[in-house]
Motif scaffolding. Sequence first.
Motif, PDB file in Angstrom:
ATOM      1  N   PHE A   1       0.840  -1.206   0.000  1.00 60.93           N
ATOM      2  CA  PHE A   1       0.000   0.000   0.000  1.00 60.93           C
ATOM      3  C   PHE A   1       0.872   1.251   0.000  1.00 60.93           C
ATOM      4  N   GLY A   2       1.881   1.249   0.839  1.00 58.72           N
ATOM      5  CA  GLY A   2       2.757   2.408   0.929  1.00 58.72           C
ATOM      6  C   GLY A   2       3.483   2.691  -0.371  1.00 58.72           C
ATOM      7  N   ARG A   3       3.943   1.658  -1.027  1.00 56.02           N
ATOM      8  CA  ARG A   3       4.708   1.832  -2.278  1.00 56.02           C
ATOM      9  C   ARG A   3       3.872   2.408  -3.413  1.00 56.02           C
ATOM     10  N   VAL A   4       2.564   2.186  -3.362  1.00 55.52           N
ATOM     11  CA  VAL A   4       1.705   2.759  -4.406  1.00 55.52           C
ATOM     12  C   VAL A   4       1.033   4.047  -3.943  1.00 55.52           C
ATOM     13  N   GLY A   5       1.429   4.539  -2.766  1.00 55.72           N
ATOM     14  CA  GLY A   5       0.906   5.818  -2.292  1.00 55.72           C
ATOM     15  C   GLY A   5      -0.436   5.753  -1.599  1.00 55.72           C
ATOM     16  N   HIS A   6      -0.895   4.577  -1.237  1.00 56.45           N
ATOM     17  CA  HIS A   6      -2.139   4.433  -0.477  1.00 56.45           C
ATOM     18  C   HIS A   6      -1.778   4.488   1.007  1.00 56.45           C
TER      19      HIS A   6
ATOM     20  N   ALA B   1       5.066   5.877  10.385  1.00 56.61           N
ATOM     21  CA  ALA B   1       5.555   7.256  10.297  1.00 56.61           C
ATOM     22  C   ALA B   1       5.720   7.678   8.843  1.00 56.61           C
ATOM     23  N   GLU B   2       6.221   6.787   8.007  1.00 62.22           N
ATOM     24  CA  GLU B   2       6.393   7.122   6.587  1.00 62.22           C
ATOM     25  C   GLU B   2       5.053   7.420   5.924  1.00 62.22           C
ATOM     26  N   GLY B   3       4.033   6.642   6.278  1.00 58.27           N
ATOM     27  CA  GLY B   3       2.700   6.916   5.747  1.00 58.27           C
ATOM     28  C   GLY B   3       2.200   8.285   6.195  1.00 58.27           C
ATOM     29  N   LEU B   4       2.473   8.621   7.442  1.00 58.10           N
ATOM     30  CA  LEU B   4       2.062   9.927   7.960  1.00 58.10           C
ATOM     31  C   LEU B   4       2.790  11.065   7.247  1.00 58.10           C
ATOM     32  N   VAL B   5       4.084  10.875   6.969  1.00 58.41           N
ATOM     33  CA  VAL B   5       4.824  11.883   6.195  1.00 58.41           C
ATOM     34  C   VAL B   5       4.193  12.024   4.811  1.00 58.41           C
ATOM     35  N   GLY B   6       3.846  10.897   4.200  1.00 58.72           N
ATOM     36  CA  GLY B   6       3.209  10.928   2.889  1.00 58.72           C
ATOM     37  C   GLY B   6       1.910  11.714   2.879  1.00 58.72           C
TER      38      GLY B   6
ATOM     39  N   LYS C   1      16.190  24.374   0.085  1.00 55.97           N
ATOM     40  CA  LYS C   1      14.894  23.706   0.210  1.00 55.97           C
ATOM     41  C   LYS C   1      15.111  22.232   0.577  1.00 55.97           C
ATOM     42  N   ILE C   2      14.326  21.764   1.518  1.00 54.58           N
ATOM     43  CA  ILE C   2      14.386  20.362   1.937  1.00 54.58           C
ATOM     44  C   ILE C   2      13.306  19.595   1.182  1.00 54.58           C
ATOM     45  N   VAL C   3      13.742  18.636   0.403  1.00 55.59           N
ATOM     46  CA  VAL C   3      12.814  17.777  -0.335  1.00 55.59           C
ATOM     47  C   VAL C   3      12.779  16.435   0.398  1.00 55.59           C
ATOM     48  N   PRO C   4      11.620  16.049   0.901  1.00 58.81           N
ATOM     49  CA  PRO C   4      11.558  14.800   1.678  1.00 58.81           C
ATOM     50  C   PRO C   4      11.799  13.567   0.809  1.00 58.81           C
ATOM     51  N   HIS C   5      12.307  12.543   1.448  1.00 54.14           N
ATOM     52  CA  HIS C   5      12.456  11.258   0.747  1.00 54.14           C
ATOM     53  C   HIS C   5      11.073  10.743   0.382  1.00 54.14           C
ATOM     54  N   LYS C   6      11.002   9.900  -0.621  1.00 55.13           N
ATOM     55  CA  LYS C   6       9.723   9.300  -1.006  1.00 55.13           C
ATOM     56  C   LYS C   6       9.394   8.226   0.018  1.00 55.13           C
ATOM     57  N   PRO C   7       8.254   8.336   0.696  1.00 57.71           N
ATOM     58  CA  PRO C   7       7.891   7.323   1.671  1.00 57.71           C
ATOM     59  C   PRO C   7       7.889   5.912   1.064  1.00 57.71           C
ATOM     60  N   PHE C   8       8.362   4.958   1.847  1.00 58.47           N
ATOM     61  CA  PHE C   8       8.414   3.537   1.481  1.00 58.47           C
ATOM     62  C   PHE C   8       9.399   3.273   0.339  1.00 58.47           C
ATOM     63  N   SER C   9      10.364   4.177   0.142  1.00 57.48           N
ATOM     64  CA  SER C   9      11.310   3.975  -0.953  1.00 57.48           C
ATOM     65  C   SER C   9      12.473   3.075  -0.556  1.00 57.48           C
ATOM     66  N   ASN C  10      12.685   2.896   0.756  1.00 53.85           N
ATOM     67  CA  ASN C  10      13.763   1.973   1.168  1.00 53.85           C
ATOM     68  C   ASN C  10      13.502   1.393   2.525  1.00 53.85           C
TER      69      ASN C  10
END
Length: 200
Positions: free
Chosen positions: A77-82, A113-118, A191-200
Amino acid sequence: MKLVKEILCCLLVFGLLALGAQSAMADALSDRTNALIKSADAYAKQGNIVAALQQYDKALSMRPGDLAIYYQRGLMFGRVGHYTSAINDFSLIIQREASSRRKRFPSARKYRAEGLVGLGQYQMAIEEYKAQLRQGSGAGNGKIWYYLAETYALMHRNDLALDAIKRGLATGSHWSGKMENLRTKILTGQKIVPHKPFSN
């Protein structure tokens, strides 16, 4: 009396046969569930996340209490942005493991936490990252310190971000280079660009 013994013997035989049939059905169900999980894993490796999610859903319908399936599905779910669905799966795992001393899925908080950041829910993500850090120790936490610092920076709390970086660098983690780079960006106003959630 002889009739009673024969009836009891028949009942015992039928009971044993029923138990054997029940055990065979449970084994067949387990085999089908394991096949679905293998299929889901194969689809995920091929990048077919939708098919993987469908297989995990079928497996969960057969084994609704299996936290390992929720964990894998949460990652998908996280990897597809859900992110909301991912958060729900990881929340269920955290809730069910709350009273356990030894967690089978210690990274569930990190992924929640990564989902919440997303979703842009940074303060809630910070609380999860801090809980994850309380849960473990050592150099393996360098990534969590980095994510915590990054999230603070996204909230424009540079003082807390720099403190998290300092504490993260003290772990000696292989994430030190990334933390130093983040510190430079904060100090120079980039500018701080966040990492892509669930990318690693």
